[in-house]
Design a protein around this motif. Structure first.
Motif, PDB file in Angstrom:
ATOM      1  N   SER A  34       0.826  -1.210   0.000  1.00  8.49           N
ATOM      2  CA  SER A  34       0.000   0.000   0.000  1.00  8.49           C
ATOM      3  C   SER A  34       0.859   1.259   0.000  1.00  8.49           C
ATOM      4  N   ASP A  35       0.320   2.310  -0.559  1.00  5.60           N
ATOM      5  CA  ASP A  35       0.952   3.619  -0.415  1.00  5.60           C
ATOM      6  C   ASP A  35       0.654   4.200   0.962  1.00  5.60           C
ATOM      7  N   LEU A  36      -0.564   3.950   1.426  1.00  5.28           N
ATOM      8  CA  LEU A  36      -1.009   4.470   2.725  1.00  5.28           C
ATOM      9  C   LEU A  36      -1.798   3.384   3.435  1.00  5.28           C
ATOM     10  N   ALA A  37      -1.558   3.257   4.749  1.00  6.42           N
ATOM     11  CA  ALA A  37      -2.334   2.287   5.525  1.00  6.42           C
ATOM     12  C   ALA A  37      -2.709   2.891   6.865  1.00  6.42           C
ATOM     13  N   VAL A  38      -3.954   2.678   7.258  1.00  6.13           N
ATOM     14  CA  VAL A  38      -4.396   3.063   8.599  1.00  6.13           C
ATOM     15  C   VAL A  38      -4.442   1.797   9.447  1.00  6.13           C
ATOM     16  N   PHE A  39      -3.753   1.810  10.582  1.00  2.00           N
ATOM     17  CA  PHE A  39      -3.764   0.687  11.507  1.00  2.00           C
ATOM     18  C   PHE A  39      -4.600   1.106  12.707  1.00  2.00           C
ATOM     19  N   ILE A  67      -0.845   5.501   9.355  1.00  2.00           N
ATOM     20  CA  ILE A  67      -1.500   6.316  10.378  1.00  2.00           C
ATOM     21  C   ILE A  67      -1.975   5.405  11.502  1.00  2.00           C
ATOM     22  N   PRO A  68      -1.470   5.633  12.735  1.00  4.29           N
ATOM     23  CA  PRO A  68      -1.904   4.848  13.880  1.00  4.29           C
ATOM     24  C   PRO A  68      -3.162   5.465  14.477  1.00  4.29           C
ATOM     25  N   LEU A  69      -4.134   4.612  14.770  1.00  7.96           N
ATOM     26  CA  LEU A  69      -5.423   5.078  15.281  1.00  7.96           C
ATOM     27  C   LEU A  69      -5.899   4.157  16.396  1.00  7.96           C
ATOM     28  N   LEU A  70      -6.143   4.726  17.559  1.00  4.51           N
ATOM     29  CA  LEU A  70      -6.734   3.948  18.654  1.00  4.51           C
ATOM     30  C   LEU A  70      -8.035   4.611  19.080  1.00  4.51           C
ATOM     31  N   THR A  71      -9.029   3.781  19.376  1.00  8.71           N
ATOM     32  CA  THR A  71     -10.254   4.291  19.982  1.00  8.71           C
ATOM     33  C   THR A  71     -10.245   3.888  21.455  1.00  8.71           C
ATOM     34  N   GLY A  72     -10.851   4.716  22.282  1.00  7.25           N
ATOM     35  CA  GLY A  72     -10.836   4.415  23.717  1.00  7.25           C
ATOM     36  C   GLY A  72     -12.048   4.991  24.413  1.00  7.25           C
ATOM     37  N   ALA A  73     -12.221   4.600  25.651  1.00  6.79           N
ATOM     38  CA  ALA A  73     -13.420   4.987  26.394  1.00  6.79           C
ATOM     39  C   ALA A  73     -13.359   6.429  26.893  1.00  6.79           C
ATOM     40  N   ASP A  74     -12.157   6.909  27.201  1.00  2.00           N
ATOM     41  CA  ASP A  74     -11.991   8.285  27.687  1.00  2.00           C
ATOM     42  C   ASP A  74     -10.571   8.744  27.361  1.00  2.00           C
ATOM     43  N   GLN A  75     -10.182   9.922  27.866  1.00  6.67           N
ATOM     44  CA  GLN A  75      -8.870  10.484  27.514  1.00  6.67           C
ATOM     45  C   GLN A  75      -7.698   9.799  28.207  1.00  6.67           C
TER      46      GLN A  75
END
Lengths: 180, 180, 180, 180
Positions: free
Chosen positions: B67-72, B103-111
């Motif tokens: 890939s040229d670009l990947a979001v993990f 691009i690193p991406l994490l989702t979470g419950a709060d800050q």
């Protein structure tokens, strides 16, 4: 048109090998004549590093923040960057290095701390909004006799990375006001 | 000409909000019609993630590496990426994501764990040779109603970063063989 | 018999809230009258922090290294400890805090950087040989009105941890020469 | 009275050198006959690691959480613990290893990733409430012929640390209900 480049060295001793590695990296990375280099050896500014306010320090901070590219270099102390380098970076407000392309560089005695640039200094620079286009560079100080060879290889990796980034940039939506 | 984009989602549950945030980011970042998107929801591949060898997994790994670009993207488990995402990345050899803009991406419950993308997932991707053009993105899951607004702001920051990187790239010495 | 305790505060401003939180933690953790407390407010020593050699700084460093317990406290700057605290720790040789039981403490404006004590300051202290008996403590500065309540809860967790550690210690083979 | 000890091995291949190093560490650390050892080789449980719910996995998780001491061992993949080990730890709720004295152990090919146990695996265990009484242990796999010597030295350091911790514990205020 030229790019503005800063080299910031966090060694408490002036004119260190760390400084030499950092400037060599810039010379291998950019085309000759294409950049203006500002060199900040923090060893020369220890007396002012905690002064607040300080016009002199503010000018240094601004100079780096306005750079297109900056190398942040430090010997490895306790597995990471020095307190001297951190004290300089602490002077920035949140997001104070926004938009600056930054290369983290640590020198060390052996491979034991080679995770430092990528796992410790790079995240610190990213916290400040800087953009780190690849792995950090770790340079084993006993290899100064291979300086050109090793720095040349690192520069080639960064150049390849920049080329890949430019390719993606060409497809990213245009943003008003980001060019300078 | 289009760019190849991958979205890799490390949530053990399929079709998660994390997946939705990741794809929204791609859509906000790149010009419509300028990219081909491959979506890999690792929840669909749990049975094979430790199989070795596995043609199916090898094909997925190769697709991302090209890939040229990947979001993990991953939900935050124990302050960092999931074991499922790590197990997928563990299948790569050293330097297996060389040249991929990531691009690193994490989702979470709060800050509480908002340092995770920049301090933990980004260095992991850099270890593999990926190029992370800015801070990681942390998305608080309760803000799904503000998805477009928040992802749009993140995309704008990345676009600005890519523009700055392209400017430096233009002054970096040319390297034979890096373009594709 | 008493234990020697040090509190080291890395705030460039003297007599900070960070100092207050750190000393409160010691008072909640240890039995009254069971300890001798040395308080080092690094704001008082900025002029000497990079001096080398310095008898004054050497005495401070030795005092902490000879402690049974030390709290290392700092406001959060750029998601981690200050350059001032790091500069103090940089003065130690390798393993310079061997055997010191250490508690990492960061104060911050909100929860955004709450990973700092456990993921950044604790590993730094461990690098120096210090022993960190639990999570680092992160204290949101706006909660000073709940100081006793919050510090008391943290102290209770550390006391529970120390009790568990003592239980394992009782079954670990005896080592000649480690007691003092 | 004996202590309960667990060894958890995150190598996707069973009966690894990593397992051997981890059990050797327990044997060097604790008095013979003073402990009951449970060995969990996660390679034997790959098929269930993402199953939810799973009585079998729940029993393994509970067994470790009820241990007095646990060694968490993994080969180094991408500079840190494996996805397999992380997937096992992901099964715990918040604070799921509260009160467990834990030793992080990574094996690796050379010194390049020796920061991993202290800077990556130890903070992960601390996130879960485990208590890590010292530096993490990094073992270079090519040194298996020096296994006893190297593990013995590491065990001696931990024993010294536990002795120092017990000394502080004796002065920490008593907490009702923490003993077991």
């Amino acid at each position: 048109m030229t790019v503005n480049v800063s080299v910031v060295v966090g060694n408490p001793k002036p004119a260190s090998r760390t400084l030499k590695v950092a400037t060599a990296l810039v010379e291998h990375l950019l085309d000759p004549g294409s950049f203006d280099l500002t060199l900040i050896d923090l060893a020369d500014h220890e007396a002012d590093i905690f002064a607040w306010p300080s016009e002199k320090m503010a000018a240094l901070n601004a100079s780096v923040a306005e750079s297109d590219l900056a190398v942040f270099a430090s010997p490895t102390y306790k597995a990471t960057y020095t307190g001297l380098l951190k004290a300089f970076l602490d002077r920035y407000p949140a997001n104070g290095l926004a938009g600056v392309v930054a290369i983290p560089l640590l020198t060390g005695a052996d491979q034991t701390h080679s995770m430092g640039p990528t796992h410790s200094l790079a995240p610190l620079l990213a916290e400040l909004g800087a953009i780190v286009p690849g792995r950090g560079l770790y340079f084993v100080a006993s290899q100064m006799d291979r300086l050109d060879e090793l720095v040349s290889a690192a520069a080639a990796e960064y150049r390849g990375n920049l080329s890949r980034l430019a390719r993606v940039a060409a497809h990213a939506g245009t943003v008003e006001g980001v060019s300078r």
